[in-house]
Design a protein around this motif. Structure first.
Motif, PDB file in Angstrom:
ATOM      1  N   GLU A 132      45.021  45.374  93.626  1.00  0.00           N
ATOM      2  CA  GLU A 132      46.387  45.557  93.116  1.00  0.00           C
ATOM      3  C   GLU A 132      46.623  46.997  92.676  1.00  0.00           C
ATOM      4  O   GLU A 132      47.705  47.550  92.909  1.00  0.00           O
ATOM      5  CB  GLU A 132      46.663  44.592  91.961  1.00  0.00           C
ATOM      6  N   ASP A 133      45.624  47.631  92.081  1.00  0.00           N
ATOM      7  CA  ASP A 133      45.753  49.054  91.737  1.00  0.00           C
ATOM      8  C   ASP A 133      46.021  49.877  92.994  1.00  0.00           C
ATOM      9  O   ASP A 133      46.904  50.741  93.009  1.00  0.00           O
ATOM     10  CB  ASP A 133      44.465  49.577  91.075  1.00  0.00           C
ATOM     11  N   VAL A 134      45.259  49.609  94.042  1.00  0.00           N
ATOM     12  CA  VAL A 134      45.414  50.363  95.287  1.00  0.00           C
ATOM     13  C   VAL A 134      46.794  50.114  95.898  1.00  0.00           C
ATOM     14  O   VAL A 134      47.459  51.050  96.349  1.00  0.00           O
ATOM     15  CB  VAL A 134      44.271  50.034  96.275  1.00  0.00           C
ATOM     16  N   VAL A 135      47.252  48.870  95.888  1.00  0.00           N
ATOM     17  CA  VAL A 135      48.596  48.539  96.382  1.00  0.00           C
ATOM     18  C   VAL A 135      49.645  49.350  95.623  1.00  0.00           C
ATOM     19  O   VAL A 135      50.545  49.962  96.227  1.00  0.00           O
ATOM     20  CB  VAL A 135      48.884  47.026  96.231  1.00  0.00           C
ATOM     21  N   CYS A 136      49.542  49.362  94.309  1.00  0.00           N
ATOM     22  CA  CYS A 136      50.518  50.075  93.476  1.00  0.00           C
ATOM     23  C   CYS A 136      50.455  51.580  93.700  1.00  0.00           C
ATOM     24  O   CYS A 136      51.492  52.252  93.770  1.00  0.00           O
ATOM     25  CB  CYS A 136      50.302  49.741  91.997  1.00  0.00           C
ATOM     26  N   LEU A 137      49.248  52.120  93.836  1.00  0.00           N
ATOM     27  CA  LEU A 137      49.090  53.550  94.074  1.00  0.00           C
ATOM     28  C   LEU A 137      49.682  53.970  95.422  1.00  0.00           C
ATOM     29  O   LEU A 137      50.336  55.000  95.531  1.00  0.00           O
ATOM     30  CB  LEU A 137      47.613  53.948  93.988  1.00  0.00           C
ATOM     31  N   VAL A 138      49.465  53.152  96.439  1.00  0.00           N
ATOM     32  CA  VAL A 138      50.039  53.441  97.759  1.00  0.00           C
ATOM     33  C   VAL A 138      51.563  53.386  97.687  1.00  0.00           C
ATOM     34  O   VAL A 138      52.257  54.247  98.239  1.00  0.00           O
ATOM     35  CB  VAL A 138      49.472  52.479  98.828  1.00  0.00           C
ATOM     36  N   TRP A 164      53.621  49.117  86.740  1.00  0.00           N
ATOM     37  CA  TRP A 164      52.678  49.602  85.726  1.00  0.00           C
ATOM     38  C   TRP A 164      51.969  48.435  85.047  1.00  0.00           C
ATOM     39  O   TRP A 164      50.771  48.505  84.772  1.00  0.00           O
ATOM     40  CB  TRP A 164      53.430  50.448  84.702  1.00  0.00           C
ATOM     41  N   GLY A 165      52.712  47.359  84.810  1.00  0.00           N
ATOM     42  CA  GLY A 165      52.142  46.192  84.152  1.00  0.00           C
ATOM     43  C   GLY A 165      51.066  45.496  84.966  1.00  0.00           C
ATOM     44  O   GLY A 165      50.227  44.776  84.418  1.00  0.00           O
ATOM     45  N   LYS A 166      51.080  45.693  86.272  1.00  0.00           N
ATOM     46  CA  LYS A 166      50.079  45.064  87.148  1.00  0.00           C
ATOM     47  C   LYS A 166      48.792  45.873  87.231  1.00  0.00           C
ATOM     48  O   LYS A 166      47.790  45.393  87.745  1.00  0.00           O
ATOM     49  CB  LYS A 166      50.633  44.942  88.575  1.00  0.00           C
ATOM     50  N   MET A 167      48.840  47.116  86.756  1.00  0.00           N
ATOM     51  CA  MET A 167      47.730  48.037  86.976  1.00  0.00           C
ATOM     52  C   MET A 167      46.752  48.096  85.801  1.00  0.00           C
ATOM     53  O   MET A 167      47.106  47.828  84.666  1.00  0.00           O
ATOM     54  CB  MET A 167      48.285  49.443  87.256  1.00  0.00           C
ATOM     55  N   THR A 168      45.531  48.506  86.132  1.00  0.00           N
ATOM     56  CA  THR A 168      44.502  48.712  85.108  1.00  0.00           C
ATOM     57  C   THR A 168      44.640  50.129  84.539  1.00  0.00           C
ATOM     58  O   THR A 168      45.408  50.941  85.048  1.00  0.00           O
ATOM     59  CB  THR A 168      43.092  48.570  85.717  1.00  0.00           C
ATOM     60  N   GLU A 169      43.856  50.422  83.524  1.00  0.00           N
ATOM     61  CA  GLU A 169      43.853  51.779  82.955  1.00  0.00           C
ATOM     62  C   GLU A 169      43.420  52.813  83.995  1.00  0.00           C
ATOM     63  O   GLU A 169      43.970  53.915  84.046  1.00  0.00           O
ATOM     64  CB  GLU A 169      42.936  51.841  81.728  1.00  0.00           C
ATOM     65  N   LYS A 170      42.459  52.445  84.828  1.00  0.00           N
ATOM     66  CA  LYS A 170      42.025  53.358  85.891  1.00  0.00           C
ATOM     67  C   LYS A 170      43.185  53.621  86.849  1.00  0.00           C
ATOM     68  O   LYS A 170      43.427  54.761  87.259  1.00  0.00           O
ATOM     69  CB  LYS A 170      40.837  52.765  86.654  1.00  0.00           C
ATOM     70  N   GLY A 171      43.917  52.581  87.205  1.00  0.00           N
ATOM     71  CA  GLY A 171      45.079  52.732  88.069  1.00  0.00           C
ATOM     72  C   GLY A 171      46.135  53.612  87.437  1.00  0.00           C
ATOM     73  O   GLY A 171      46.724  54.474  88.099  1.00  0.00           O
ATOM     74  N   HIS A 172      46.374  53.416  86.130  1.00  0.00           N
ATOM     75  CA  HIS A 172      47.348  54.253  85.410  1.00  0.00           C
ATOM     76  C   HIS A 172      46.948  55.726  85.478  1.00  0.00           C
ATOM     77  O   HIS A 172      47.788  56.591  85.763  1.00  0.00           O
ATOM     78  CB  HIS A 172      47.433  53.836  83.940  1.00  0.00           C
ATOM     79  N   ALA A 173      45.680  55.994  85.218  1.00  0.00           N
ATOM     80  CA  ALA A 173      45.201  57.382  85.217  1.00  0.00           C
ATOM     81  C   ALA A 173      45.400  58.012  86.590  1.00  0.00           C
ATOM     82  O   ALA A 173      45.859  59.151  86.702  1.00  0.00           O
ATOM     83  CB  ALA A 173      43.734  57.436  84.802  1.00  0.00           C
ATOM     84  N   MET A 174      45.069  57.263  87.649  1.00  0.00           N
ATOM     85  CA  MET A 174      45.232  57.804  89.004  1.00  0.00           C
ATOM     86  C   MET A 174      46.712  57.983  89.348  1.00  0.00           C
ATOM     87  O   MET A 174      47.091  58.960  89.995  1.00  0.00           O
ATOM     88  CB  MET A 174      44.551  56.898  90.025  1.00  0.00           C
TER      89      MET A 174
END
Length: 193
Positions: A132-138, A164-174
């Motif tokens: 999900e982080d990767v989906v959101c980042l893309v 943003w609510g679906k993402m982890t802290e690592k995803g937020h940072a990226m």
């Protein structure tokens, strides 16, 4: 395992080259789901260089043959949208399952990929959170600007907050390190304020 992964990626890409929907990339028209799958793989490699084979397959293939089930086949409301998304997830899982079975993947690996693309354990499963982080980042890197051109500010702020609510802290940072156009960054910052 590397050869099996290469074969699966090639098969996913071969299917996705049939997408009649095109996207302009560096002045060249490329099938939309082909470039999406490749972007997912590229982002996953940045996000987690040593991702499991199952996560790699789910990332590359989560939109496999997406055009086969058009959004227009479902009512143009929230309920219709959710039904469409559910049918797509099932369909993507079935296609990936067939490919993996033919390549001799274990039933456990196949089940894990199907579970990942069906997104039923987003809150509890570590691999699902990574996907999900990767989906959101893309989405933020490649699709947010064009999406923004079609919607008003209130809708965009809502989408950013939900993403943003679906993402982890690592995803937020990226996500905060991505290169945005000034107006997109301003809107994202407003949504997160």
């Amino acid at each position: 395992m590397i050869d099996k992964l290469k074969t699966i990626f090639a098969q996913i890409d071969e299917v996705n080259t049939q997408d009649p929907n095109m996207e302009a990339v560096d002045g060249q028209l490329i099938p939309k789901e082909l470039i999406y799958g490749q972007r997912m793989t590229d982002m996953l490699q940045v996000y987690e260089a040593y991702a499991s084979p199952e996560l790699q397959i789910a990332a590359r293939g989560q939109h496999i043959k997406r055009w086969h089930i058009p959004r227009s086949d479902y009512p143009m409301d929230r309920k219709g949208y959710l039904k469409w998304r559910t049918m797509l997830k099932i369909y993507h899982g079935e296609l990936l399952s067939e490919m993996m079975e033919k390549q001799g993947f274990s039933s456990n690996s196949i089940d894990q990929v199907v579970e990942l693309v069906n997104k039923k354990k987003l809150k509890t499963d570590d691999e699902s959170k990574k996907l999900e982080d990767v989906v959101c980042l893309v989405f933020l890197k490649y699709y947010f600007h064009a999406f923004g051109a079609k919607h008003d500010e209130a809708k965009l702020i809502d989408i950013v907050q939900k993403t943003w609510g679906k993402m982890t802290e690592k995803g937020h940072a990226m996500a905060l390190e991505l290169d945005y156009l000034d107006e997109d960054l301003a809107l994202i910052q407003k949504a997160l304020a």
